[in-house]
Design a protein around this motif. Sequence first.
Motif, PDB file in Angstrom:
ATOM      1  N   VAL A  55       0.321   2.075   9.938  1.00 40.64           N
ATOM      2  CA  VAL A  55       1.492   1.489  10.590  1.00 40.64           C
ATOM      3  C   VAL A  55       1.111   0.121  11.166  1.00 40.64           C
ATOM      4  CG1 VAL A  55       3.252   1.792  12.359  1.00 40.64           C
ATOM      5  CG2 VAL A  55       2.312   3.796  11.185  1.00 40.64           C
ATOM      6  N   PRO A  56       1.558  -0.992  10.559  1.00 37.60           N
ATOM      7  CA  PRO A  56       1.256  -2.311  11.126  1.00 37.60           C
ATOM      8  C   PRO A  56       1.990  -2.519  12.444  1.00 37.60           C
ATOM      9  CG  PRO A  56       2.785  -2.515   9.286  1.00 37.60           C
ATOM     10  CD  PRO A  56       2.368  -1.080   9.327  1.00 37.60           C
ATOM     11  N   LEU A  57       1.251  -3.024  13.436  1.00 37.08           N
ATOM     12  CA  LEU A  57       1.840  -3.234  14.758  1.00 37.08           C
ATOM     13  C   LEU A  57       1.970  -4.707  15.115  1.00 37.08           C
ATOM     14  CD1 LEU A  57      -0.070  -0.500  16.803  1.00 37.08           C
ATOM     15  CD2 LEU A  57       2.135  -0.300  15.636  1.00 37.08           C
ATOM     16  N   GLY A  58       1.524  -5.588  14.203  1.00 34.84           N
ATOM     17  CA  GLY A  58       1.531  -7.005  14.519  1.00 34.84           C
ATOM     18  C   GLY A  58       0.342  -7.408  15.366  1.00 34.84           C
ATOM     19  N   THR A  59      -0.650  -6.526  15.505  1.00 38.42           N
ATOM     20  CA  THR A  59      -1.891  -6.821  16.215  1.00 38.42           C
ATOM     21  C   THR A  59      -2.995  -6.959  15.177  1.00 38.42           C
ATOM     22  OG1 THR A  59      -2.486  -4.499  16.488  1.00 38.42           O
ATOM     23  CG2 THR A  59      -1.048  -5.462  18.158  1.00 38.42           C
ATOM     24  N   ARG A  60      -4.224  -7.088  15.635  1.00 42.36           N
ATOM     25  CA  ARG A  60      -5.327  -7.275  14.676  1.00 42.36           C
ATOM     26  C   ARG A  60      -5.518  -6.083  13.747  1.00 42.36           C
ATOM     27  NH1 ARG A  60     -10.470 -10.322  17.493  1.00 42.36           N
ATOM     28  NH2 ARG A  60      -9.409 -12.280  18.001  1.00 42.36           N
ATOM     29  N   GLY A  61      -5.310  -4.887  14.278  1.00 47.76           N
ATOM     30  CA  GLY A  61      -5.515  -3.699  13.455  1.00 47.76           C
ATOM     31  C   GLY A  61      -4.294  -2.802  13.461  1.00 47.76           C
ATOM     32  N   PRO A  62      -4.043  -2.052  12.372  1.00 48.38           N
ATOM     33  CA  PRO A  62      -2.892  -1.151  12.323  1.00 48.38           C
ATOM     34  C   PRO A  62      -3.157   0.137  13.093  1.00 48.38           C
ATOM     35  CG  PRO A  62      -4.167  -0.912  10.327  1.00 48.38           C
ATOM     36  CD  PRO A  62      -4.833  -2.016  11.127  1.00 48.38           C
ATOM     37  N   MET A  63      -2.133   0.855  13.365  1.00 48.01           N
ATOM     38  CA  MET A  63      -2.257   2.232  13.845  1.00 48.01           C
ATOM     39  C   MET A  63      -2.379   3.127  12.617  1.00 48.01           C
ATOM     40  SD  MET A  63       0.398   4.429  16.214  1.00 48.01           S
ATOM     41  CE  MET A  63       1.573   4.842  14.906  1.00 48.01           C
ATOM     42  N   THR A  64      -3.315   4.062  12.672  1.00 55.10           N
ATOM     43  CA  THR A  64      -3.537   4.960  11.547  1.00 55.10           C
ATOM     44  C   THR A  64      -3.240   6.385  11.970  1.00 55.10           C
ATOM     45  OG1 THR A  64      -5.288   3.504  10.719  1.00 55.10           O
ATOM     46  CG2 THR A  64      -5.202   5.726   9.825  1.00 55.10           C
ATOM     47  N   CYS A  65      -2.458   7.088  11.161  1.00 58.07           N
ATOM     48  CA  CYS A  65      -2.120   8.478  11.458  1.00 58.07           C
ATOM     49  C   CYS A  65      -2.505   9.357  10.267  1.00 58.07           C
ATOM     50  CB  CYS A  65      -0.631   8.637  11.754  1.00 58.07           C
ATOM     51  SG  CYS A  65      -0.105   7.793  13.276  1.00 58.07           S
ATOM     52  N   PHE A  66      -3.034  10.523  10.577  1.00 56.94           N
ATOM     53  CA  PHE A  66      -3.456  11.486   9.571  1.00 56.94           C
ATOM     54  C   PHE A  66      -2.569  12.714   9.688  1.00 56.94           C
ATOM     55  CE2 PHE A  66      -6.933   8.905  10.976  1.00 56.94           C
ATOM     56  CZ  PHE A  66      -7.594   8.525   9.815  1.00 56.94           C
ATOM     57  N   VAL A  67      -1.962  13.120   8.586  1.00 58.46           N
ATOM     58  CA  VAL A  67      -1.113  14.302   8.568  1.00 58.46           C
ATOM     59  C   VAL A  67      -1.899  15.428   7.912  1.00 58.46           C
ATOM     60  CG1 VAL A  67       1.075  15.279   7.837  1.00 58.46           C
ATOM     61  CG2 VAL A  67       0.933  12.846   8.387  1.00 58.46           C
ATOM     62  N   SER A  72      10.751  -2.940  15.356  1.00 58.65           N
ATOM     63  CA  SER A  72      11.787  -2.401  14.463  1.00 58.65           C
ATOM     64  C   SER A  72      11.415  -0.989  14.029  1.00 58.65           C
ATOM     65  CB  SER A  72      11.927  -3.288  13.224  1.00 58.65           C
ATOM     66  OG  SER A  72      12.314  -4.591  13.587  1.00 58.65           O
ATOM     67  N   ARG A  73      12.420  -0.161  13.845  1.00 57.16           N
ATOM     68  CA  ARG A  73      12.181   1.216  13.423  1.00 57.16           C
ATOM     69  C   ARG A  73      12.248   1.310  11.899  1.00 57.16           C
ATOM     70  NH1 ARG A  73      12.175   4.797  17.555  1.00 57.16           N
ATOM     71  NH2 ARG A  73      12.913   4.037  19.583  1.00 57.16           N
ATOM     72  N   HIS A  74      11.257   2.002  11.344  1.00 55.30           N
ATOM     73  CA  HIS A  74      11.166   2.162   9.894  1.00 55.30           C
ATOM     74  C   HIS A  74      11.196   3.646   9.540  1.00 55.30           C
ATOM     75  CE1 HIS A  74       9.852  -2.039   8.789  1.00 55.30           C
ATOM     76  NE2 HIS A  74       9.690  -2.050  10.108  1.00 55.30           N
ATOM     77  N   GLN A  75      11.965   3.975   8.514  1.00 58.52           N
ATOM     78  CA  GLN A  75      11.988   5.338   8.011  1.00 58.52           C
ATOM     79  C   GLN A  75      10.781   5.565   7.114  1.00 58.52           C
ATOM     80  OE1 GLN A  75      14.346   7.653   8.901  1.00 58.52           O
ATOM     81  NE2 GLN A  75      15.198   6.081  10.269  1.00 58.52           N
ATOM     82  N   VAL A  76      10.130   6.715   7.267  1.00 60.53           N
ATOM     83  CA  VAL A  76       9.016   7.075   6.392  1.00 60.53           C
ATOM     84  C   VAL A  76       9.269   8.459   5.825  1.00 60.53           C
ATOM     85  CG1 VAL A  76       7.316   5.623   7.549  1.00 60.53           C
ATOM     86  CG2 VAL A  76       7.677   7.943   8.345  1.00 60.53           C
ATOM     87  N   VAL A 108       9.336   5.467  12.629  1.00 63.48           N
ATOM     88  CA  VAL A 108       8.264   4.910  13.443  1.00 63.48           C
ATOM     89  C   VAL A 108       8.509   3.428  13.710  1.00 63.48           C
ATOM     90  CG1 VAL A 108       6.795   4.368  11.439  1.00 63.48           C
ATOM     91  CG2 VAL A 108       5.750   4.718  13.692  1.00 63.48           C
ATOM     92  N   GLU A 109       8.181   2.994  14.920  1.00 62.51           N
ATOM     93  CA  GLU A 109       8.196   1.559  15.226  1.00 62.51           C
ATOM     94  C   GLU A 109       7.071   0.879  14.457  1.00 62.51           C
ATOM     95  OE1 GLU A 109       8.309   0.180  19.306  1.00 62.51           O
ATOM     96  OE2 GLU A 109       8.964   2.178  19.951  1.00 62.51           O
ATOM     97  N   ALA A 110       7.361  -0.281  13.864  1.00 65.67           N
ATOM     98  CA  ALA A 110       6.337  -0.992  13.115  1.00 65.67           C
ATOM     99  C   ALA A 110       6.733  -2.455  12.966  1.00 65.67           C
ATOM    100  CB  ALA A 110       6.144  -0.360  11.737  1.00 65.67           C
ATOM    101  N   ALA A 111       5.707  -3.300  12.781  1.00 69.48           N
ATOM    102  CA  ALA A 111       5.938  -4.728  12.563  1.00 69.48           C
ATOM    103  C   ALA A 111       6.161  -5.039  11.095  1.00 69.48           C
ATOM    104  CB  ALA A 111       4.764  -5.535  13.095  1.00 69.48           C
ATOM    105  N   GLY A 112       5.957  -4.056  10.235  1.00 68.74           N
ATOM    106  CA  GLY A 112       6.157  -4.198   8.795  1.00 68.74           C
ATOM    107  C   GLY A 112       6.280  -2.819   8.188  1.00 68.74           C
ATOM    108  N   ALA A 113       6.376  -2.760   6.882  1.00 68.03           N
ATOM    109  CA  ALA A 113       6.587  -1.474   6.215  1.00 68.03           C
ATOM    110  C   ALA A 113       5.338  -0.597   6.308  1.00 68.03           C
ATOM    111  CB  ALA A 113       6.945  -1.708   4.748  1.00 68.03           C
ATOM    112  N   PRO A 114       5.439   0.614   6.843  1.00 69.49           N
ATOM    113  CA  PRO A 114       4.306   1.544   6.849  1.00 69.49           C
ATOM    114  C   PRO A 114       3.976   1.980   5.427  1.00 69.49           C
ATOM    115  CG  PRO A 114       5.976   2.175   8.465  1.00 69.49           C
ATOM    116  CD  PRO A 114       6.598   1.144   7.573  1.00 69.49           C
ATOM    117  N   THR A 115       2.716   2.342   5.209  1.00 66.00           N
ATOM    118  CA  THR A 115       2.277   2.759   3.872  1.00 66.00           C
ATOM    119  C   THR A 115       1.518   4.079   3.946  1.00 66.00           C
ATOM    120  OG1 THR A 115       0.233   1.455   4.063  1.00 66.00           O
ATOM    121  CG2 THR A 115       2.133   0.397   3.018  1.00 66.00           C
ATOM    122  N   PHE A 116       1.603   4.850   2.846  1.00 63.92           N
ATOM    123  CA  PHE A 116       0.893   6.121   2.743  1.00 63.92           C
ATOM    124  C   PHE A 116      -0.250   6.004   1.747  1.00 63.92           C
ATOM    125  CE2 PHE A 116       4.933   8.031   4.283  1.00 63.92           C
ATOM    126  CZ  PHE A 116       4.420   8.856   5.268  1.00 63.92           C
TER     127      PHE A 116
END
Length: 406
Positions: free
Chosen positions: A83-95, A49-53, A64-72
């Motif tokens: 960014v939760p992906l529904g796997t063991r670990g989330p994807m992490t992005c640094f701005v 599912s696509r989530h607005q951030v 961003v595609e995510a299995a749940g709500a992304p958090t900052f």
Amino acid sequence: MRLRTTLLLGLLTGCATTASSSRTEAPADTPSPRPDLKALASRELEPLSRHQVSAPDGSFTAEVEAAGAPTFQQQQGVLVLSVPLGTRGPMTCFVSSEPLDAGGAIYRMVQMAGQRTDLQLVRTTDVRLIGDSPAVYAEAQYLVDMPRGKAAGQVKMMVHTDDQVPLVCTHDELGYSESFKRITSGLAGSLESAAGKQPDPRYFEFNVIRVQGHPVGFEKRVMRDAAGGSRLTEVESSLFLPRSQKELVARDTVSTELADKDGKLVARDHARATNGELDLQMSLEQVKGREYHYEGKHDGKDLNGTFTAPQDLDTEPGAARLVRERLLSGKDKALTLHLYIPSADPVAPVRQVLRQQAAGSRELKLEMGSLEGTLTMDAQGMVEKAVVPMGGLEMVQERVSVRGAP
């Protein structure tokens, strides 16, 4: 002239080094079956599912595609998106709040991964254009000691060197390589800065560099109109070459040259960093006629002086016009240019000869000192493709996007 900076050093120590839940153990003394590492490494995700951030300070929005709500989170002045992906670990992005060098950023992430793991393979996996900015993808496969034996892991990395919203993303888990590319490409491509879009340049091109078909770097070129009919050309490039199976040498270069209305060089700034460390920084200015003053540093040594060129120094827009009017038109079969290329010689001009391979052909032979190569030109006199021998291999730089006129 400043080389684009890289930060995130403390924050990235967690990537590929601490999240043991994302690793798969290969037990040494246990009757249970060993995990199928090949099957785990080939795992992928269906579209999520696509989530607005939206950045907490309102500086940008994205999707961003995510299995749940992304958090900052804010960490040491850097905005971190989980960014939760529904796997063991989330994807992490640094701005980042500062510009990023693709080579320096990837090199530091790999170094940090190697501090707590036994790296097995480090490589770039893709280079692409997202929006008007380069994106470099890389991965590090590793082993790490665990209570019951070795654990296998894989950290995937992406650096998007956008001027307004520079982005670094990682995911530390076996598999999901293509999913990671898809999700991060979608995220980077959807970023919209509150500052608005920058004005379109006069000319834009993006090139991908490959060795034996494998992506190892990029070159981005932008030309803008300046006062009095002059032209400003900005070039950004990054190159990743394997020193061994476990180590990459990363080189970032940025340069700016100012050409007068006739295409002759007025000034040039050039900076290069190898593995994130500045090793070349030079500035050149025309004093009068063919006399030029240079100043800067090369490998820690201060350089300052003048030289008189055998002819007015050429620039990229000027060379394109000469190729177009003299070689491609059939007027001449060879063209001699004099250029200032600090990486080749920081204290003197470099002579470059272009020879047409056959009448009516856009394929030229390049000769510059001991370097030889083959160039394929477009109708505007710009390089579409360059092939340069590299030992027993070939390095190929090929344009994949272009718009405007030089």
